[in-house]
Enzyme design. Structure first.
Site, PDB file in Angstrom:
ATOM      1  N   ASP A   1       0.953  -1.170  -0.115  1.00  0.00           N
ATOM      2  CA  ASP A   1       0.214   0.119   0.097  1.00  0.00           C
ATOM      3  C   ASP A   1       0.897   1.157   0.081  1.00  0.00           C
ATOM      4  OD1 ASP A   1      -2.113   1.434   0.199  1.00  0.00           O
ATOM      5  OD2 ASP A   1      -2.669   1.248   2.006  1.00  0.00           O
TER       6      ASP A   1
ATOM      7  N   ASN B   1     -10.094  -2.687  -7.373  1.00  0.00           N
ATOM      8  CA  ASN B   1      -9.211  -1.762  -7.845  1.00  0.00           C
ATOM      9  C   ASN B   1      -9.876  -1.219  -9.448  1.00  0.00           C
ATOM     10  OD1 ASN B   1      -6.177  -2.687  -6.394  1.00  0.00           O
ATOM     11  ND2 ASN B   1      -7.380  -1.227  -5.947  1.00  0.00           N
TER      12      ASN B   1
HETATM   13  C1  FPP Z   1      -1.383   0.124  -3.733  1.00  0.00           C
HETATM   14  O1  FPP Z   1      -1.159   1.594  -3.573  1.00  0.00           O
HETATM   15  C2  FPP Z   1      -0.994  -0.361  -4.889  1.00  0.00           C
HETATM   16  C3  FPP Z   1      -1.643  -1.040  -5.780  1.00  0.00           C
HETATM   17  C4  FPP Z   1      -3.078  -1.140  -5.717  1.00  0.00           C
HETATM   18  C5  FPP Z   1      -0.998  -1.544  -6.919  1.00  0.00           C
HETATM   19  C6  FPP Z   1       0.186  -2.423  -6.835  1.00  0.00           C
HETATM   20  C7  FPP Z   1       0.964  -2.789  -8.034  1.00  0.00           C
HETATM   21  C8  FPP Z   1       2.262  -2.774  -7.810  1.00  0.00           C
HETATM   22  C9  FPP Z   1       3.285  -2.733  -6.942  1.00  0.00           C
HETATM   23  C10 FPP Z   1       3.104  -2.808  -9.242  1.00  0.00           C
HETATM   24  C11 FPP Z   1       2.901  -3.941 -10.145  1.00  0.00           C
HETATM   25  C12 FPP Z   1       3.119  -5.367  -9.731  1.00  0.00           C
HETATM   26  C13 FPP Z   1       3.553  -6.269 -10.261  1.00  0.00           C
HETATM   27  C14 FPP Z   1       3.304  -7.807  -9.875  1.00  0.00           C
HETATM   28  C15 FPP Z   1       4.231  -6.019 -11.342  1.00  0.00           C
HETATM   29  P1  FPP Z   1      -2.222   2.656  -3.606  1.00  0.00           P
HETATM   30  O2  FPP Z   1      -2.374   2.990  -4.985  1.00  0.00           O
HETATM   31  O3  FPP Z   1      -3.289   2.089  -3.000  1.00  0.00           O
HETATM   32  O4  FPP Z   1      -1.636   3.907  -3.051  1.00  0.00           O
HETATM   33  P2  FPP Z   1      -2.289   4.911  -2.077  1.00  0.00           P
HETATM   34  O5  FPP Z   1      -3.047   4.165  -0.817  1.00  0.00           O
HETATM   35  O6  FPP Z   1      -1.444   5.719  -1.629  1.00  0.00           O
HETATM   36  O7  FPP Z   1      -3.257   5.578  -2.831  1.00  0.00           O
END
Ligand code: FPP
Length: 243
Positions: A22, A70
């Site tokens: 996260d 998402n």
């Molecule tokens: C959470 O941060 C992250 C995600 C929903 C996406 C995760 C994806 C990756 C780490 C990259 C790709 C993965 C692979 C397997 C190549 P957030 O966007 O919820 O952050 P926030 O809470 O600060 O908004």
């Protein structure tokens, strides 16, 4: 490094680590960059974390890359994340083969693009006999969705007369989930200070230890991983029993 070699010797290494990555968006915002910049950095950190887990002796690493919820993010952000998966799933074949990593994907694939589904099948097939760490990526995964799909399968078996309602056991449910061949996680790590499960592996995390790291995912590193393992080593898991 926060831990000396001598400390590492007493460290209990979890067999299966699950991570909710996260804070990519907040990390990018702090740098006045688009949220997608955080996801790109997050993908790099994930590769390093897989290497760190492997070198420390972890046998299974499961990460929450994209949840069933998402999809409600802005289309452009969803597209960037899907493109990261596209690149990763193709480049991972060589990397996993070089490092003896077995890669699996959990979640409902039916909503993913055909080319992504093909890359997942290809990566799983190519790496299925590797004997090192098993890397499990949750894409379009939801704990409730996993359970719902399992219930549907079991209900269909009951309807077909293959089993009866009284034969349904916890083991049967575990064996019907996406994670059926994988032991339950010992440790769940969530970054960014949030203390929620967000519909991750609800059934499978019933007895896992939870560790919440304050750093955003793009700042996660081996020191943070070792801090989590250090906390894990000091906890005593009783599975509902007494000491
Ligand atoms: C959470 O941060 C992250 C995600 C929903 C996406 C995760 C994806 C990756 C780490 C990259 C790709 C993965 C692979 C397997 C190549 P957030 O966007 O919820 O952050 P926030 O809470 O600060 O908004």
């Amino acid at each position: 490094m926060i831990l000396e070699e001598k400390d590492l010797a007493g460290l209990k290494i979890p067999q299966h680590v699950a991570i909710i990555m996260d804070g990519n968006g907040r990390w990018a915002k702090q740098r006045h960059m688009p949220r997608t910049y955080g996801h790109a950095k997050g993908a790099k950190v994930l590769e390093q974390t897989l290497e760190d887990c492997d070198s420390l002796g972890v046998k299974y690493l499961t990460v929450y890359a994209f949840s069933t919820e998402n999809w409600s993010r802005p289309l452009q952000e969803v597209q960037v994340i899907m493109n990261l998966f596209r690149d990763y799933l193709v480049s991972a074949v060589d990397k996993c083969m070089r490092n003896n990593v077995r890669c699996m994907v959990i979640g409902d694939r039916t909503r993913l693009s055909p080319d992504i589904i093909e890359s997942i099948n290809n990566l799983e097939n190519a790496t299925k006999d590797n004997t090192g760490i098993t890397f499990i990526v949750a894409i379009n995964y939801g704990g409730r969705d996993d359970l719902t799909r399992a219930v549907k399968k079991i209900a269909a078996d009951v309807q077909a007369g293959k089993t009866g309602p009284e034969d349904i056991t916890e083991q049967m449910i575990s064996d019907t989930l996406d994670t059926r061949t994988i032991p339950d996680p010992d440790l769940l790590i969530r970054t960014s200070g949030e203390q929620r499960l967000s519909n991750f592996l609800m059934w499978q995390l019933a007895y896992s230890e939870f560790y919440f790291a304050d750093v955003h995912w793009p700042d996660f590193n081996k020191d943070e991983l070792l801090k989590a393992f250090e906390k894990f080593s000091k906890r005593e898991r009783r599975y509902g029993n007494i000491k």
